[in-house]
Design a protein around this motif. Structure first.
Motif, PDB file in Angstrom:
ATOM      1  N   ARG A 302      48.456  55.136  34.714  1.00 23.65           N
ATOM      2  CA  ARG A 302      47.427  55.345  34.763  1.00 23.65           C
ATOM      3  C   ARG A 302      47.632  57.223  34.054  1.00 23.65           C
ATOM      4  O   ARG A 302      46.655  57.089  33.804  1.00 23.65           O
ATOM      5  CB  ARG A 302      47.513  55.236  36.274  1.00 23.65           C
ATOM      6  CG  ARG A 302      46.706  56.750  37.120  1.00 23.65           C
ATOM      7  CD  ARG A 302      46.847  56.904  38.157  1.00 23.65           C
ATOM      8  NE  ARG A 302      47.804  57.135  38.713  1.00 23.65           N
ATOM      9  CZ  ARG A 302      48.224  58.031  38.736  1.00 23.65           C
ATOM     10  NH1 ARG A 302      47.108  59.300  38.186  1.00 23.65           N
ATOM     11  NH2 ARG A 302      49.452  59.030  38.918  1.00 23.65           N
ATOM     12  N   GLU A 306      44.767  58.219  31.329  1.00 27.51           N
ATOM     13  CA  GLU A 306      44.071  59.626  32.687  1.00 27.51           C
ATOM     14  C   GLU A 306      43.884  60.845  30.847  1.00 27.51           C
ATOM     15  O   GLU A 306      43.104  61.328  29.895  1.00 27.51           O
ATOM     16  CB  GLU A 306      44.540  60.355  33.153  1.00 27.51           C
ATOM     17  CG  GLU A 306      43.860  59.843  34.819  1.00 27.51           C
ATOM     18  CD  GLU A 306      44.067  61.100  35.539  1.00 27.51           C
ATOM     19  OE1 GLU A 306      43.819  60.810  36.752  1.00 27.51           O
ATOM     20  OE2 GLU A 306      45.720  60.664  35.119  1.00 27.51           O
ATOM     21  N   LEU A 314      41.954  59.242  38.069  1.00 25.17           N
ATOM     22  CA  LEU A 314      42.194  57.460  38.644  1.00 25.17           C
ATOM     23  C   LEU A 314      43.077  57.162  39.975  1.00 25.17           C
ATOM     24  O   LEU A 314      43.077  56.757  40.553  1.00 25.17           O
ATOM     25  CB  LEU A 314      42.663  56.987  37.349  1.00 25.17           C
ATOM     26  CG  LEU A 314      41.653  57.814  36.132  1.00 25.17           C
ATOM     27  CD1 LEU A 314      42.332  56.861  34.531  1.00 25.17           C
ATOM     28  CD2 LEU A 314      40.826  56.866  36.212  1.00 25.17           C
TER      29      LEU A 314
END
Length: 368
Positions: A302, A306, A314
């Motif tokens: 994640r 990003e 997120l």
């Protein structure tokens, strides 16, 4: 192996039970259900990879092949295997014709292993919206592959825009050995200095259109707190997308990892001779097997996503996906109506306690 033509979900369940009885197979040790979504021209590759992963992680394997969605009549053909070519466990290959393919979950849900997590792998170009496919909504983990999209970078941005905790991408999985080598190299510098190391910047030489290269640069940027850019390299990099990673450190030092094109990488750092670490190319089955090791949210992915795409927030998204119906045969059709949370103001019975009045109180059949 048993082949069922023009079958239904109940017939598949019965055939699985029959094969268990005759073969003596017991699936008490199943770890999860692996649902594979693939097109017909890629199903053989997907089956081979899933079978290799199933040998490491005991699972029930369900392969869904959607064919001819425009066919006028729905049909389901299935292969049921217990301990066959698709690994030691239970496996079902389902080919769905017509609009049944749009409702594949109606067949898949009764076949899921009880009280076991679900991993759904989309072997093909990633869907733009995973919440439009119920097979992705029911899964604890959703695995895509941006490298199979026509535009790799655009697909990576779509994965960020559509992200929910539990999503991951095989472009990220392909970078595992590179990330391990980079982390261990910086650890070696920390050990030599006896103190912390600060990364001031750097660059990744390789293929800027490769999602793995973009994710590694994003991971370094997120972890080091500085900008790591992807610049075009001088050589072809294949699926890994990386030729060289150069990191500029404090104390006027630099570390460099370079692909030696022999299944390894050469590590260059100050006050140490060059060393080579193994970076073997892994099969598709090994990549899927790695993603089946963990069923929680992949936080490093994640963070890398990003940083690589610039899409923020997120971590605040819900891990529970809500299914949104979409008909590819009628892409411009209005959305399906939703069920209101409270019908008090819209329901005549809720308001008056009575239904429609036909003009009389006679019981059916009382009027002659």
């Amino acid at each position: 192996m048993s082949t069922l033509w023009d079958a239904n979900g109940s017939a598949i369940v019965k055939e699985l039970a029959a094969q268990r009885r005759t073969g003596g197979a017991v699936m008490s040790g199943v770890a999860l259900t692996l649902v594979v979504v693939a097109d017909e021209d890629q199903v053989a590759e997907a089956e081979a990879a899933a079978a290799a992963a199933a040998e490491v992680h005991p699972c029930r394997l369900l392969v869904v092949v959607r064919r001819q969605v425009e066919a006028p009549a729905p049909r389901l053909d299935a292969e049921v295997l217990v301990g066959g070519r698709l690994g030691p466990g239970e496996a079902v290959v389902m080919r769905m014709y017509g609009r049944l393919g749009l409702h594949a979950e109606s067949v898949v849900l009764p076949l899921l292993a009880a009280d076991a997590p679900v991993v759904t792998w989309f072997h093909g170009a990633p869907p733009d919206h995973l919440d439009r496919d119920a097979l992705g909504v029911i899964a604890n983990r959703r695995v895509t592959d941006s490298l199979m999209a026509p535009d790799h970078v655009a697909a990576l941005h779509r994965r960020a825009e559509d992200f929910a905790p539990g999503d991951t991408d095989l472009a990220w999985t392909r970078s595992t050995f590179w990330r391990s080598a980079l982390a261990s190299t910086l650890d070696a510098v920390v050990g030599r200095r006896g103190g912390p190391v600060r990364v001031l910047g750097g660059q990744l030489l390789g293929d800027p259109e490769n999602p793995t290269a973009q994710l590694v640069a994003g991971w370094l940027s997120a972890r080091c707190g500085c900008s790591i850019t992807v610049e075009p390299g001088q050589r072809s990099t294949g699926t890994k997308g990386i030729e060289t990673v150069v990191l500029t450190l404090d104390q006027d030092e630099e570390v460099r990892l370079t692909d030696d094109r022999k299944g390894g990488a050469v590590i260059s750092q100050p006050y140490r001779p060059d060393a080579t670490v193994a970076l073997p190319k892994r099969s598709l089955g090994e990549l899927i097997g790695e993603e089946m090791k963990r069923l929680d949210s992949d936080e490093p992915y994640r963070e890398a996503l990003e940083a690589a795409t610039g899409v923020t927030g997120l971590a605040q998204r819900s891990p529970v996906r809500e299914h949104h119906w979409f008909d590819p045969m009628r892409p411009t059709a209005p959305p399906a109506p939703t069920v209101p949370a409270d019908s008090r103001d819209d329901d005549e019975v809720a308001q008056t306690g009575t239904g429609d009045d036909d003009g009389g109180d006679d019981e059916p059949g009382a009027a002659e």
